[in-house]
Motif scaffolding. Structure first.
Motif, PDB file in Angstrom:
ATOM      1  N   ARG A   1       3.943  -7.659 -48.434  1.00 16.80           N
ATOM      2  CA  ARG A   1       4.274  -6.259 -48.127  1.00 16.80           C
ATOM      3  C   ARG A   1       3.427  -5.757 -46.950  1.00 16.80           C
ATOM      4  O   ARG A   1       3.944  -5.132 -46.019  1.00 16.80           O
ATOM      5  CB  ARG A   1       4.018  -5.413 -49.372  1.00 16.80           C
ATOM      6  CG  ARG A   1       4.410  -3.955 -49.213  1.00 16.80           C
ATOM      7  CD  ARG A   1       4.073  -3.189 -50.469  1.00 16.80           C
ATOM      8  NE  ARG A   1       2.644  -2.975 -50.596  1.00 16.80           N
ATOM      9  CZ  ARG A   1       2.014  -2.719 -51.744  1.00 16.80           C
ATOM     10  NH1 ARG A   1       2.670  -2.656 -52.873  1.00 16.80           N
ATOM     11  NH2 ARG A   1       0.707  -2.531 -51.765  1.00 16.80           N
ATOM     12  N   ALA A   2       2.133  -6.073 -46.988  1.00 22.38           N
ATOM     13  CA  ALA A   2       1.235  -5.639 -45.902  1.00 22.38           C
ATOM     14  C   ALA A   2       1.668  -6.241 -44.566  1.00 22.38           C
ATOM     15  O   ALA A   2       1.595  -5.593 -43.523  1.00 22.38           O
ATOM     16  CB  ALA A   2      -0.198  -6.050 -46.224  1.00 22.38           C
ATOM     17  N   TYR A   3       2.119  -7.474 -44.617  1.00 21.37           N
ATOM     18  CA  TYR A   3       2.571  -8.149 -43.395  1.00 21.37           C
ATOM     19  C   TYR A   3       3.841  -7.474 -42.863  1.00 21.37           C
ATOM     20  O   TYR A   3       3.949  -7.167 -41.669  1.00 21.37           O
ATOM     21  CB  TYR A   3       2.819  -9.631 -43.709  1.00 21.37           C
ATOM     22  CG  TYR A   3       3.385 -10.401 -42.549  1.00 21.37           C
ATOM     23  CD1 TYR A   3       2.589 -10.692 -41.437  1.00 21.37           C
ATOM     24  CD2 TYR A   3       4.701 -10.836 -42.556  1.00 21.37           C
ATOM     25  CE1 TYR A   3       3.111 -11.391 -40.353  1.00 21.37           C
ATOM     26  CE2 TYR A   3       5.220 -11.535 -41.486  1.00 21.37           C
ATOM     27  CZ  TYR A   3       4.423 -11.809 -40.387  1.00 21.37           C
ATOM     28  OH  TYR A   3       4.947 -12.490 -39.315  1.00 21.37           O
ATOM     29  N   LYS A   4       4.781  -7.201 -43.769  1.00 16.77           N
ATOM     30  CA  LYS A   4       6.044  -6.559 -43.348  1.00 16.77           C
ATOM     31  C   LYS A   4       5.777  -5.163 -42.797  1.00 16.77           C
ATOM     32  O   LYS A   4       6.424  -4.722 -41.851  1.00 16.77           O
ATOM     33  CB  LYS A   4       7.032  -6.501 -44.514  1.00 16.77           C
ATOM     34  CG  LYS A   4       7.693  -7.840 -44.739  1.00 16.77           C
ATOM     35  CD  LYS A   4       8.693  -7.835 -45.883  1.00 16.77           C
ATOM     36  CE  LYS A   4       8.879  -9.256 -46.399  1.00 16.77           C
ATOM     37  NZ  LYS A   4       8.355  -9.482 -47.735  1.00 16.77           N
ATOM     38  N   GLU A   5       4.827  -4.467 -43.404  1.00 16.59           N
ATOM     39  CA  GLU A   5       4.507  -3.103 -42.941  1.00 16.59           C
ATOM     40  C   GLU A   5       3.534  -3.104 -41.767  1.00 16.59           C
ATOM     41  O   GLU A   5       3.056  -2.058 -41.334  1.00 16.59           O
ATOM     42  CB  GLU A   5       3.909  -2.287 -44.103  1.00 16.59           C
ATOM     43  CG  GLU A   5       4.923  -1.995 -45.200  1.00 16.59           C
ATOM     44  CD  GLU A   5       4.295  -1.294 -46.411  1.00 16.59           C
ATOM     45  OE1 GLU A   5       3.048  -1.136 -46.456  1.00 16.59           O
ATOM     46  OE2 GLU A   5       5.059  -0.930 -47.326  1.00 16.59           O
ATOM     47  N   GLU A   6       3.207  -4.312 -41.295  1.00 14.19           N
ATOM     48  CA  GLU A   6       2.299  -4.497 -40.143  1.00 14.19           C
ATOM     49  C   GLU A   6       0.905  -3.900 -40.346  1.00 14.19           C
ATOM     50  O   GLU A   6       0.257  -3.479 -39.398  1.00 14.19           O
ATOM     51  CB  GLU A   6       2.951  -3.981 -38.853  1.00 14.19           C
ATOM     52  CG  GLU A   6       4.193  -4.771 -38.518  1.00 14.19           C
ATOM     53  CD  GLU A   6       4.764  -4.431 -37.150  1.00 14.19           C
ATOM     54  OE1 GLU A   6       4.083  -3.766 -36.362  1.00 14.19           O
ATOM     55  OE2 GLU A   6       5.896  -4.850 -36.898  1.00 14.19           O
ATOM     56  N   LYS A   7       0.489  -3.885 -41.623  1.00 11.23           N
ATOM     57  CA  LYS A   7      -0.898  -3.482 -41.900  1.00 11.23           C
ATOM     58  C   LYS A   7      -1.819  -4.659 -41.554  1.00 11.23           C
ATOM     59  O   LYS A   7      -2.985  -4.486 -41.244  1.00 11.23           O
ATOM     60  CB  LYS A   7      -1.065  -3.112 -43.377  1.00 11.23           C
ATOM     61  CG  LYS A   7      -0.142  -1.997 -43.830  1.00 11.23           C
ATOM     62  CD  LYS A   7      -0.851  -0.680 -43.717  1.00 11.23           C
ATOM     63  CE  LYS A   7       0.020   0.548 -43.877  1.00 11.23           C
ATOM     64  NZ  LYS A   7       1.091   0.539 -44.827  1.00 11.23           N
ATOM     65  N   ILE A   8      -1.260  -5.851 -41.709  1.00  9.42           N
ATOM     66  CA  ILE A   8      -1.983  -7.046 -41.252  1.00  9.42           C
ATOM     67  C   ILE A   8      -1.039  -7.834 -40.347  1.00  9.42           C
ATOM     68  O   ILE A   8       0.190  -7.720 -40.469  1.00  9.42           O
ATOM     69  CB  ILE A   8      -2.438  -7.952 -42.429  1.00  9.42           C
ATOM     70  CG1 ILE A   8      -1.239  -8.438 -43.262  1.00  9.42           C
ATOM     71  CG2 ILE A   8      -3.439  -7.233 -43.303  1.00  9.42           C
ATOM     72  CD1 ILE A   8      -1.589  -9.561 -44.229  1.00  9.42           C
ATOM     73  N   LYS A   9      -1.644  -8.610 -39.450  1.00 12.72           N
ATOM     74  CA  LYS A   9      -0.834  -9.473 -38.574  1.00 12.72           C
ATOM     75  C   LYS A   9      -1.282 -10.907 -38.785  1.00 12.72           C
ATOM     76  O   LYS A   9      -2.465 -11.156 -39.022  1.00 12.72           O
ATOM     77  CB  LYS A   9      -1.017  -9.069 -37.122  1.00 12.72           C
ATOM     78  CG  LYS A   9      -0.433  -7.704 -36.858  1.00 12.72           C
ATOM     79  CD  LYS A   9      -0.282  -7.420 -35.397  1.00 12.72           C
ATOM     80  CE  LYS A   9       0.482  -6.108 -35.258  1.00 12.72           C
ATOM     81  NZ  LYS A   9      -0.074  -5.258 -34.249  1.00 12.72           N
ATOM     82  N   LEU A  10      -0.317 -11.814 -38.702  1.00 11.38           N
ATOM     83  CA  LEU A  10      -0.650 -13.222 -38.924  1.00 11.38           C
ATOM     84  C   LEU A  10      -0.079 -14.065 -37.804  1.00 11.38           C
ATOM     85  O   LEU A  10       1.109 -13.969 -37.475  1.00 11.38           O
ATOM     86  CB  LEU A  10      -0.068 -13.682 -40.266  1.00 11.38           C
ATOM     87  CG  LEU A  10      -0.209 -15.172 -40.567  1.00 11.38           C
ATOM     88  CD1 LEU A  10      -1.677 -15.519 -40.857  1.00 11.38           C
ATOM     89  CD2 LEU A  10       0.664 -15.575 -41.754  1.00 11.38           C
ATOM     90  N   ASN A  11      -0.938 -14.895 -37.228  1.00  7.57           N
ATOM     91  CA  ASN A  11      -0.507 -15.837 -36.208  1.00  7.57           C
ATOM     92  C   ASN A  11      -1.017 -17.210 -36.629  1.00  7.57           C
ATOM     93  O   ASN A  11      -2.203 -17.382 -36.876  1.00  7.57           O
ATOM     94  CB  ASN A  11      -1.108 -15.409 -34.857  1.00  7.57           C
ATOM     95  CG  ASN A  11      -0.966 -16.489 -33.816  1.00  7.57           C
ATOM     96  OD1 ASN A  11       0.072 -17.136 -33.699  1.00  7.57           O
ATOM     97  ND2 ASN A  11      -2.027 -16.692 -33.043  1.00  7.57           N
ATOM     98  N   THR A  12      -0.098 -18.177 -36.760  1.00 10.29           N
ATOM     99  CA  THR A  12      -0.559 -19.530 -37.076  1.00 10.29           C
ATOM    100  C   THR A  12      -0.474 -20.388 -35.814  1.00 10.29           C
ATOM    101  O   THR A  12       0.457 -20.242 -35.011  1.00 10.29           O
ATOM    102  CB  THR A  12       0.282 -20.174 -38.195  1.00 10.29           C
ATOM    103  OG1 THR A  12       1.653 -20.110 -37.833  1.00 10.29           O
ATOM    104  CG2 THR A  12       0.071 -19.482 -39.510  1.00 10.29           C
ATOM    105  N   VAL A  13      -1.449 -21.246 -35.658  1.00  7.34           N
ATOM    106  CA  VAL A  13      -1.489 -22.129 -34.481  1.00  7.34           C
ATOM    107  C   VAL A  13      -1.457 -23.561 -34.999  1.00  7.34           C
ATOM    108  O   VAL A  13      -2.322 -23.967 -35.791  1.00  7.34           O
ATOM    109  CB  VAL A  13      -2.794 -21.878 -33.680  1.00  7.34           C
ATOM    110  CG1 VAL A  13      -2.894 -22.832 -32.500  1.00  7.34           C
ATOM    111  CG2 VAL A  13      -2.853 -20.429 -33.211  1.00  7.34           C
TER     112      VAL A  13
END
Ligand SMILES: C[S@@+](CC[C@H](N)C(=O)[O-])C[C@H]1O[C@@H](n2cnc3c(N)ncnc32)[C@H](O)[C@@H]1O
Length: 222
Positions: free
Chosen positions: A24-36
């Motif tokens: 939910r936090a990711y969808k609401e852009e409260k957190i951002k995730l980038n995988t490398v």
């Protein structure tokens, strides 16, 4: 909060972050995730990321160059910390999560195989360990960091998912909790919790929390 994770298994990280409160936090852009994907920074035709350890020993270790190049590619924010997962790192705990919650960015490198070339530590802030056991890779530890820090980021938890009374606050575990029904299989909810006496309930919970801490985590008792 921005999380960047360098890993040989990006899908493992992405998949976890789709569910529950973190999803939910990711969808609401409260957190951002980038995988490398570390493999993309592998050397030569075979995109090699690991090699034998100097001095001998079984197994392979991650080479410093792919790790360094993968890290270089990540745009850095002003307030940023770089972590690498390691069974011989500093133990990850709630205090550690609290210390990092005000960063703008946390970059995590997930170890694999028998570990990594120690020279990578020149560009790392913290080596972190999930516990006194050996995992096959650092992804579970990275997810523990993402999950525990995200919960502390403003706006991630809703009112009913409060941080107020949780284990490890004030060096104590949480008190035992019960919900309906009052009785199941002849196991009864303690009478005090059904009494409506708020002050007594509070006292009972404090005592229970202390008792549980003494029993399960004597190391926390001061
Ligand atoms: C098989 S382990 C390597 C263990 C290493 N040879 C040792 O004895 O410490 C592979 C990778 O998994 C990760 N890992 C294993 N156990 C961990 C733990 N308890 N906490 C954090 N990461 C761990 C580390 O990134 C490690 O480099």
């Amino acid at each position: 909060m921005q999380f960047d994770v360098i890993t040989l298994f990006p899908d493992f990280i992405k998949s976890y972050c789709q569910f529950g409160i973190i999803g939910r936090a990711y969808k609401e852009e409260k957190i951002k995730l980038n995988t490398v994907d570390l493999r993309q920074f592998g050397l030569g035709k075979h995109k090699q990321v690991d090699d034998l350890s100097y001095g001998g020993g079984v197994g392979l270790i991650l080479m410093v160059e792919p790790l360094f190049n993968a890290l270089k590619k990540i745009p850095k924010k002003e307030k940023s910390k770089i972590l690498i997962t390691s069974a011989s790192g500093k133990k990850w705990d709630q205090d550690f999560a609290n210390k990092l919650k005000n960063e703008e960015q946390i970059i995590i490198i997930c170890g694999r195989y028998e570990g990594y070339d120690e020279r990578v530590l020149n560009i790392i802030d913290h080596e972190i360990c999930l516990g006194d056991f050996i995992l096959t890779g650092g992804e579970l530890c990275a997810l523990a960091v993402i999950d525990s820090v995200s919960r502390l980021v403003q706006g991630v938890l809703r009112k009913e998912e409060t941080l107020e009374e949780e284990s490890f606050k004030g060096g104590c575990l949480e008190y035992p909790q019960y919900t309906r029904p009052n009785e199941f299989n002849s196991w009864k909810v303690p009478d005090i919790l059904l009494s409506g006496h708020h002050a007594e309930i509070k006292k009972w919970r404090e005592e229970q929390a202390k008792e549980k801490t003494r029993k399960n985590r004597p190391d926390l008792v001061k």
